[in-house]
Design an enzyme around this catalytic site. Structure first.
Site, short mmCIF file in Angstrom:
data_model
loop_
_atom_site.label_atom_id
_atom_site.label_comp_id
_atom_site.label_asym_id
_atom_site.label_seq_id
_atom_site.Cartn_x
_atom_site.Cartn_y
_atom_site.Cartn_z
N GLY A 11 0.82 -1.20 0.00
CA GLY A 11 0.00 0.00 0.00
C GLY A 11 0.86 1.26 0.00
O GLY A 11 1.88 1.32 0.68
N ARG A 72 1.20 -5.59 -5.87
CA ARG A 72 1.46 -6.82 -5.11
C ARG A 72 1.79 -7.92 -6.12
O ARG A 72 1.20 -7.99 -7.19
CB ARG A 72 0.25 -7.19 -4.26
CG ARG A 72 -0.12 -6.06 -3.29
CD ARG A 72 -1.22 -6.47 -2.34
NE ARG A 72 -1.73 -5.32 -1.60
CZ ARG A 72 -1.15 -4.77 -0.54
NH1 ARG A 72 -0.01 -5.28 -0.11
NH2 ARG A 72 -1.68 -3.73 0.06
N ASP A 103 5.14 -4.68 6.30
CA ASP A 103 5.68 -5.98 6.70
C ASP A 103 5.73 -6.98 5.55
O ASP A 103 6.68 -7.76 5.43
CB ASP A 103 4.90 -6.55 7.88
CG ASP A 103 3.42 -6.73 7.60
OD1 ASP A 103 2.94 -6.21 6.58
OD2 ASP A 103 2.75 -7.40 8.40
N THR A 125 4.22 2.81 5.61
CA THR A 125 2.85 2.35 5.76
C THR A 125 2.11 3.27 6.72
O THR A 125 2.67 3.66 7.74
CB THR A 125 2.77 0.90 6.29
OG1 THR A 125 1.44 0.60 6.69
CG2 THR A 125 3.70 0.68 7.47
N ASP A 127 -0.24 2.47 8.57
CA ASP A 127 -0.80 1.72 9.71
C ASP A 127 0.01 1.86 11.00
O ASP A 127 -0.53 1.62 12.09
CB ASP A 127 -0.91 0.24 9.35
CG ASP A 127 -1.83 0.00 8.17
OD1 ASP A 127 -2.72 0.84 7.94
OD2 ASP A 127 -1.67 -1.03 7.49
N ASP A 129 2.15 -0.16 12.14
CA ASP A 129 1.99 -1.47 12.78
C ASP A 129 3.27 -2.27 12.88
O ASP A 129 3.24 -3.49 13.12
CB ASP A 129 0.93 -2.28 12.01
CG ASP A 129 1.28 -2.48 10.54
OD1 ASP A 129 2.25 -1.86 10.06
OD2 ASP A 129 0.57 -3.26 9.87
N ARG A 171 -5.48 -1.76 9.80
CA ARG A 171 -5.54 -3.23 9.88
C ARG A 171 -5.78 -3.64 11.34
O ARG A 171 -6.78 -3.27 11.91
CB ARG A 171 -4.27 -3.86 9.31
CG ARG A 171 -4.10 -3.63 7.81
CD ARG A 171 -3.08 -4.56 7.21
NE ARG A 171 -1.77 -4.42 7.82
CZ ARG A 171 -0.74 -5.20 7.53
NH1 ARG A 171 -0.87 -6.18 6.64
NH2 ARG A 171 0.43 -5.02 8.11
#
Length: 319
Positions: A11, A72, A103, A125, A127, A129, A171
């Site tokens: 992303g 992707r 990740d 990212t 996120d 995360d 997420r």
């Protein structure tokens, strides 16, 4: 080390262009050639890459998205596809690679490094995360996008006496919800890391209405899901009209904040330095405002922990 490649994968996130710019200009400053690989690992498999110079990254630091594009690639994760990627890198004379992504992108970089090919990962990212770094590129911009949206929703909610549920991305990580909720003055924040109590949420909404409060904002992380079910439950229990807003990919776009541009620039420069130092299989990040690097396999094993102290503060400030 004479030539390095740079790609963005997974992303997109605001600040990726600033990171690309930093990698390219740092490499050129240190007498390295640079190729930009388009569309992530899929572009690598197809040999879709071009030489980059100072002009290639001119006037991009303020732009969202990624000029290299992203995609992707299931083929890259196959043994045949992976070997093809190594062959392409050899054909084009690429000696090292900088991968900007999350990740999933890092796992591809890890595999390349394990095969002996020097690869450095930069966390890009929204996120936030990845547990090994305090912040990822794009997170701060995404939070600011949500905070601005909360301000707009507050205006219309006040006019109609409504509650608004805002679902944000992330997420399984609740950082966007937590930071934007605290900065936006949300009444309740629902994140996957901590169980929520519907009775407590409804009680807070009713108490606010009874003291004349004209609106309420509830932030829900996408890892929790079910925003419409939550809205229906609030409607039934409180009789307060509750609307749902899904932020979606709006959070990925827009001009990166100064903080994301600075972070991306620092991480991009350090990634090139690591390659020149002969390092491979490393990722860069930031801890307590200091740029750090560690083994990619070690980094991927570190779980992301929510700031419970900050979460408790949101509850105190939203009484």
């Amino acid at each position: 080390m004479k030539k390095i490649g740079v790609l963005t994968s997974g992303g997109d996130s605001p600040g990726m262009n600033a990171a690309i710019r930093s990698v390219v200009r740092t490499a050129i400053f240190k007498n390295l050639k640079v190729v930009g690989i388009k569309r992530g690992y899929q572009g690598l498999l197809e040999g879709d890459m071009n030489d980059m110079n100072l002009s290639s990254v001119g006037d991009i630091i303020h732009r969202g998205g990624t000029i290299l594009g992203s995609a992707r690639s299931k083929e890259f994760m196959t043994e045949r596809g992976f070997q093809k990627a190594l062959d392409v890198l050899k054909i084009f004379g690429v000696d090292g690679l900088v991968v900007i992504g999350g990740d999933g992108s890092f796992r591809g970089a890890e595999k390349l490094s394990q095969s002996g090919f020097p690869t450095i990962g930069i966390p890009g990212t929204i996120d936030n995360d990845l547990g090994y770094t305090d912040y990822t590129i794009g997170f701060d911009t995404a939070v600011n996008t949500v905070v601005n949206a909360i301000g707009n929703l507050r205006d219309t909610s006040s006019s109609h006496g409504r509650a608004n549920i805002v679902e944000v991305m992330g997420r399984h990580c609740g950082d966007i919800a937590l930071y934007s909720g605290l900065a936006g003055g949300a009444e309740s924040i629902i994140i996957p890391e901590i169980d929520f109590n519907m009775d407590e949420i409804c009680k807070k909404l009713i108490s606010g209405r009874n003291r004349g409060k004209l609106h309420s904002i509830i932030i829900v992380a996408e890892g929790v899901g079910k925003p419409y079910e939550i809205a229906d439950e609030i409607n039934k229990r409180t009789d307060i009209e509750t609307r749902v807003t899904i932020m979606g990919h709006l959070q990925r776009g827009g001009t990166p904040t100064a903080q994301d541009r600075v972070l991306a620039s620092r991480l991009g420069a350090r990634s090139v330095e690591l390659l020149l130092e002969g390092k491979k299989g490393r990722v860069v990040g930031i801890k307590q405002n200091v740029i750090v690097d560690l083994d990619i396999d070690e980094a991927l094993k570190i779980d992301k922990e929510i700031d419970k102290g900050m979460y408790e503060l949101t509850k105190i400030l939203s009484i």
